[in-house]
Scaffold this active site. Structure first.
Site, PDB file in Angstrom:
ATOM      1  N   THR A 226       0.845  -1.202   0.000  1.00 14.11           N
ATOM      2  CA  THR A 226       0.000   0.000   0.000  1.00 14.11           C
ATOM      3  C   THR A 226       0.880   1.252   0.000  1.00 14.11           C
ATOM      4  O   THR A 226       0.569   2.232  -0.692  1.00 14.11           O
ATOM      5  CB  THR A 226      -0.937  -0.026   1.222  1.00 14.11           C
ATOM      6  OG1 THR A 226      -1.686  -1.249   1.158  1.00 14.11           O
ATOM      7  CG2 THR A 226      -1.902   1.137   1.230  1.00 14.11           C
ATOM      8  N   THR A 228       3.870   1.762  -1.326  1.00 12.17           N
ATOM      9  CA  THR A 228       4.393   2.058  -2.666  1.00 12.17           C
ATOM     10  C   THR A 228       3.240   2.407  -3.613  1.00 12.17           C
ATOM     11  O   THR A 228       3.381   3.286  -4.462  1.00 12.17           O
ATOM     12  CB  THR A 228       5.199   0.859  -3.219  1.00 12.17           C
ATOM     13  OG1 THR A 228       6.102   0.424  -2.210  1.00 12.17           O
ATOM     14  CG2 THR A 228       5.998   1.244  -4.452  1.00 12.17           C
ATOM     15  N   GLY A 229       2.105   1.749  -3.433  1.00  8.23           N
ATOM     16  CA  GLY A 229       0.940   2.040  -4.276  1.00  8.23           C
ATOM     17  C   GLY A 229       0.522   3.505  -4.165  1.00  8.23           C
ATOM     18  O   GLY A 229       0.141   4.129  -5.156  1.00  8.23           O
ATOM     19  N   GLU A 246      -3.416  -2.937  -6.981  1.00  8.12           N
ATOM     20  CA  GLU A 246      -3.738  -4.099  -6.131  1.00  8.12           C
ATOM     21  C   GLU A 246      -2.745  -4.079  -4.983  1.00  8.12           C
ATOM     22  O   GLU A 246      -1.566  -4.368  -5.178  1.00  8.12           O
ATOM     23  CB  GLU A 246      -3.594  -5.404  -6.930  1.00  8.12           C
ATOM     24  CG  GLU A 246      -4.566  -5.537  -8.085  1.00  8.12           C
ATOM     25  CD  GLU A 246      -6.013  -5.721  -7.658  1.00  8.12           C
ATOM     26  OE1 GLU A 246      -6.294  -5.850  -6.448  1.00  8.12           O
ATOM     27  OE2 GLU A 246      -6.880  -5.722  -8.552  1.00  8.12           O
ATOM     28  N   CYS A 280      -1.171 -11.758  -1.021  1.00  6.39           N
ATOM     29  CA  CYS A 280      -1.977 -10.588  -0.670  1.00  6.39           C
ATOM     30  C   CYS A 280      -3.272 -11.003   0.015  1.00  6.39           C
ATOM     31  O   CYS A 280      -3.623 -10.487   1.060  1.00  6.39           O
ATOM     32  CB  CYS A 280      -2.251  -9.752  -1.905  1.00  6.39           C
ATOM     33  SG  CYS A 280      -2.915 -10.691  -3.268  1.00  6.39           S
TER      34      CYS A 280
HETATM   35  P1  NAD Z   1       6.629  -3.346  -2.844  1.00  5.58           P
HETATM   36  O1  NAD Z   1       5.615  -2.268  -2.824  1.00  5.58           O
HETATM   37  O2  NAD Z   1       7.817  -3.218  -1.984  1.00  5.58           O
HETATM   38  O3  NAD Z   1       7.197  -3.518  -4.327  1.00  5.58           O
HETATM   39  C1  NAD Z   1       6.360  -3.759  -5.436  1.00  5.58           C
HETATM   40  C2  NAD Z   1       7.019  -3.244  -6.687  1.00  5.58           C
HETATM   41  O4  NAD Z   1       7.131  -1.820  -6.634  1.00  5.58           O
HETATM   42  C3  NAD Z   1       8.438  -3.759  -6.945  1.00  5.58           C
HETATM   43  O5  NAD Z   1       8.540  -4.109  -8.314  1.00  5.58           O
HETATM   44  C4  NAD Z   1       9.286  -2.545  -6.627  1.00  5.58           C
HETATM   45  O6  NAD Z   1      10.515  -2.542  -7.330  1.00  5.58           O
HETATM   46  C5  NAD Z   1       8.404  -1.415  -7.087  1.00  5.58           C
HETATM   47  N1  NAD Z   1       8.697  -0.101  -6.527  1.00  5.58           N
HETATM   48  C6  NAD Z   1       9.502   0.236  -5.490  1.00  5.58           C
HETATM   49  N2  NAD Z   1       9.460   1.573  -5.273  1.00  5.58           N
HETATM   50  C7  NAD Z   1       8.612   2.092  -6.187  1.00  5.58           C
HETATM   51  C8  NAD Z   1       8.119   3.411  -6.452  1.00  5.58           C
HETATM   52  N3  NAD Z   1       8.496   4.463  -5.733  1.00  5.58           N
HETATM   53  N4  NAD Z   1       7.228   3.566  -7.442  1.00  5.58           N
HETATM   54  C9  NAD Z   1       6.801   2.504  -8.167  1.00  5.58           C
HETATM   55  N5  NAD Z   1       7.232   1.238  -7.965  1.00  5.58           N
HETATM   56  C10 NAD Z   1       8.121   1.034  -6.990  1.00  5.58           C
HETATM   57  O7  NAD Z   1       5.827  -4.684  -2.573  1.00  5.58           O
HETATM   58  P2  NAD Z   1       6.417  -6.167  -2.407  1.00  5.58           P
HETATM   59  O8  NAD Z   1       7.156  -6.218  -1.106  1.00  5.58           O
HETATM   60  O9  NAD Z   1       7.107  -6.594  -3.659  1.00  5.58           O
HETATM   61  O10 NAD Z   1       5.081  -7.035  -2.306  1.00  5.58           O
HETATM   62  C11 NAD Z   1       4.443  -7.254  -1.090  1.00  5.58           C
HETATM   63  C12 NAD Z   1       3.181  -6.414  -0.954  1.00  5.58           C
HETATM   64  O11 NAD Z   1       2.379  -6.556  -2.120  1.00  5.58           O
HETATM   65  C13 NAD Z   1       2.284  -6.839   0.182  1.00  5.58           C
HETATM   66  O12 NAD Z   1       1.804  -5.706   0.873  1.00  5.58           O
HETATM   67  C14 NAD Z   1       1.124  -7.550  -0.491  1.00  5.58           C
HETATM   68  O13 NAD Z   1      -0.065  -7.574   0.231  1.00  5.58           O
HETATM   69  C15 NAD Z   1       1.031  -6.795  -1.765  1.00  5.58           C
HETATM   70  N6  NAD Z   1       0.406  -7.622  -2.808  1.00  5.58           N
HETATM   71  C16 NAD Z   1      -0.876  -7.319  -3.182  1.00  5.58           C
HETATM   72  C17 NAD Z   1      -1.513  -8.096  -4.126  1.00  5.58           C
HETATM   73  C18 NAD Z   1      -2.930  -7.792  -4.548  1.00  5.58           C
HETATM   74  O14 NAD Z   1      -3.359  -8.297  -5.561  1.00  5.58           O
HETATM   75  N7  NAD Z   1      -3.659  -6.980  -3.821  1.00  5.58           N
HETATM   76  C19 NAD Z   1      -0.848  -9.172  -4.699  1.00  5.58           C
HETATM   77  C20 NAD Z   1       0.469  -9.454  -4.307  1.00  5.58           C
HETATM   78  C21 NAD Z   1       1.075  -8.646  -3.359  1.00  5.58           C
END
Ligand code: NAD
Length: 468
Positions: A226, A228-229, A246, A280
């Site tokens: 969330t 980074t989202g 997501e 997730c």
């Molecule tokens: P993360 O947010 O750390 O990284 C996700 C991606 O974002 C990576 O590819 C990363 O390189 C990229 N990133 C890093 N900084 C960024 C920025 N400033 N702008 C844009 N992109 C950037 O997440 P994670 O640790 O890889 O995944 C775990 C999280 O993902 C958990 O919170 C999980 O719940 C969530 N998740 C959600 C779903 C869903 O469908 N809702 C599915 C899988 C994982």
């Protein structure tokens, strides 16, 4: 060691700098991944923009056929991709591991190939005819996480190209290699430039941040945390990008007093511990009625005790290590913090390297970090309740709204409770199962928009209405 390269305009693009990707089971080097520069990203976006002109005009039937060819390609190379995925992510080959993920990727690709968004006639009278058309948006930027990297890349890429968009995908720096290879395979059946892949270590150059702000990208689809989202959301505002986000979840399961604990133990376990909890929509908090609390805890721990945790490449492993050190440290500190207040029913002590056994902790309260935060790992808090209204209120507390489940023999009653859960997906007597025709997405801070099915496909289009 195979050479891993980015794929831009249908050709391998090597990089001046690389970074190491290691196997979480052993720490061994799996491969060196290319470090993209901002000019690599610009080139990938420019290529995708050029490819869009032709691809957006390809007939719907031909695009469906190309997506079906991708599904077949994934099927043919499933074992090769599964082996690579296990090496870089850690999940076992068997069970709900890499082979399962590749099966899902193929199934989603194939179902997405068969979906369509035909033109709708909204009015056809003497006063005129009004048609609703779905038009592709342009270049789609896709950013994926490390937990289900290939399946999620397929969830992003296939609906994007099915509807006539072109793609630049950026995998997580923890698990880039299998995506680099899968995109190479996709390019064997697609015109050049329709799907491109760049990758990089965020600490060297944050390619994801640059993508979210890039003026040549018209839509972002992001799966990850969330935090980074929210950055993607903010960065995308200036260029008015379309967004599908997501994000994280802290899904609650509510067990009602009429269950048979032994009957539900296995499904409860996999609802929470699939992919070591690094999912997730895994169940991250379990609320159990006091009448069956002790029986449910003992059935669940008995089932979990027999789960074999080991090197993902070992055919006998049912769960692997945690996927990276960052995640391991997070789980260890959440479990350590819980020990003071809660009772460890199972596990709790880290194993060698990045291994952490299935862990269950009772007697925690709403504001304890393991309950209040998304742990994203194999440590489940099991909370006792006496009034179902309290359990519902606790399930709905917090900013997340991804999934939830209700466990009962009385399906009608369970459905009434499910309707009151503030989440995008609710399950009765199971947790976390997804279906390629059922829209999946989060409410509240768990996301924006949905994936899958016709509603998911529509997110890759802009509406155009023609009045004639
Ligand atoms: P993360 O947010 O750390 O990284 C996700 C991606 O974002 C990576 O590819 C990363 O390189 C990229 N990133 C890093 N900084 C960024 C920025 N400033 N702008 C844009 N992109 C950037 O997440 P994670 O640790 O890889 O995944 C775990 C999280 O993902 C958990 O919170 C999980 O719940 C969530 N998740 C959600 C779903 C869903 O469908 N809702 C599915 C899988 C994982």
């Amino acid at each position: 060691m195979p050479n891993f390269a980015m794929l831009i305009d249908g050709e391998q693009a090597t990089a001046q700098h690389t970074f190491a990707v290691t196997n979480p089971s052993t720490g061994e080097l799996v491969g060196m991944a290319p470090q993209a520069t901002l000019s690599d990203l610009d080139r990938a976006v420019a290529t995708a923009q050029t490819a869009f002109e032709a691809w957006s005009r390809v007939s719907d039937a031909d695009r469906a056929e190309a997506c079906a060819a991708i599904a077949a390609k994934i099927g043919t190379h499933a074992e090769e991709l599964a082996q690579l995925l296990t090496c870089e992510q850690g999940k076992p080959l068997n069970g709900l591991g890499s082979r399962f993920e590749l099966g899902g990727a193929q199934a989603w690709a194939s179902v997405t190939a068969g979906l369509s968004l035909p033109m709708k006639v909204l009015q056809d009278t003497n006063e005129g005819r009004v048609e609703l058309h779905r038009r592709p948006i342009g270049v789609v930027g896709s950013i994926t996480p490390w937990n289900w990297p290939l399946m999620i890349a397929v969830w992003h890429i296939l609906p994007a190209i099915r509807t006539g968009n072109t793609v630049v995908v950026k995998p997580s720096p923890f698990t880039p290699l299998s995506t680099l290879r899968m995109v190479e395979l996709m390019n064997e059946v697609l015109p050049n430039g329709v799907v491109n892949v760049v990758c990089g270590d965020d600490a060297v150059e944050n390619i994801g941040a640059a993508m979210s702000a890039h003026p040549g990208i018209r839509k972002m689809v992001f799966t990850g945390s969330t935090a980074t989202g929210k950055r993607v959301y903010a960065n995308a505002a200036e260029t008015m990008k379309r967004l599908t986000l997501e994000l994280g979840g802290n899904d609650a399961g509510i067990v009602l007093p009429d269950v048979n604990p032994e009957e539900i133990a296995e499904r409860l376990f996999w609802g929470a511990f699939i992919n070591n909890g690094q999912t997730c929509a895994a169940m991250k908090r379990l609320y159990v009625h006091e009448d069956v609390y002790d029986e449910v805890c003992s059935a669940l721990t008995e089932f979990a005790r027999n789960i074999v945790v080991g090197d993902g490449r070992d055919e006998g492993s049912v769960l692997g290590p945690l996927a990276n050190e960052m995640q391991f440290d997070k789980i260890r500190s959440l479990v350590d913090a819980s020990r003071a207040k809660g009772r460890v029913l199972l596990g709790g002590e880290p194993g060698e390297g990045l291994f952490f056994p299935p862990t269950m902790i009772s007697d925690l309260e709403a504001d304890d970090p393991l309950v209040a935060e998304e742990q994203f790992g194999p440590a489940l808090p099991i909370i006792r309740y006496s009034d179902v209204e309290d359990a519902i209120a606790q399930a709905n507390s917090g900013e997340n709204g991804l999934g939830g489940s209700v466990w009962s023999k009385d399906i009608a009653h369970a459905k009434r409770i499910a309707a009151r859960l503030e989440c995008g997906s609710a399950w009765i007597n199971s947790h976390g199962g997804l279906n390629p025709i059922a829209p999946f997405g989060g409410r509240k801070s768990s996301g924006l928009g949905v994936e899958f099915g016709e509603e998911g496909l529509a997110e890759y289009t802009d509406i155009q209405v023609i009045h004639c």
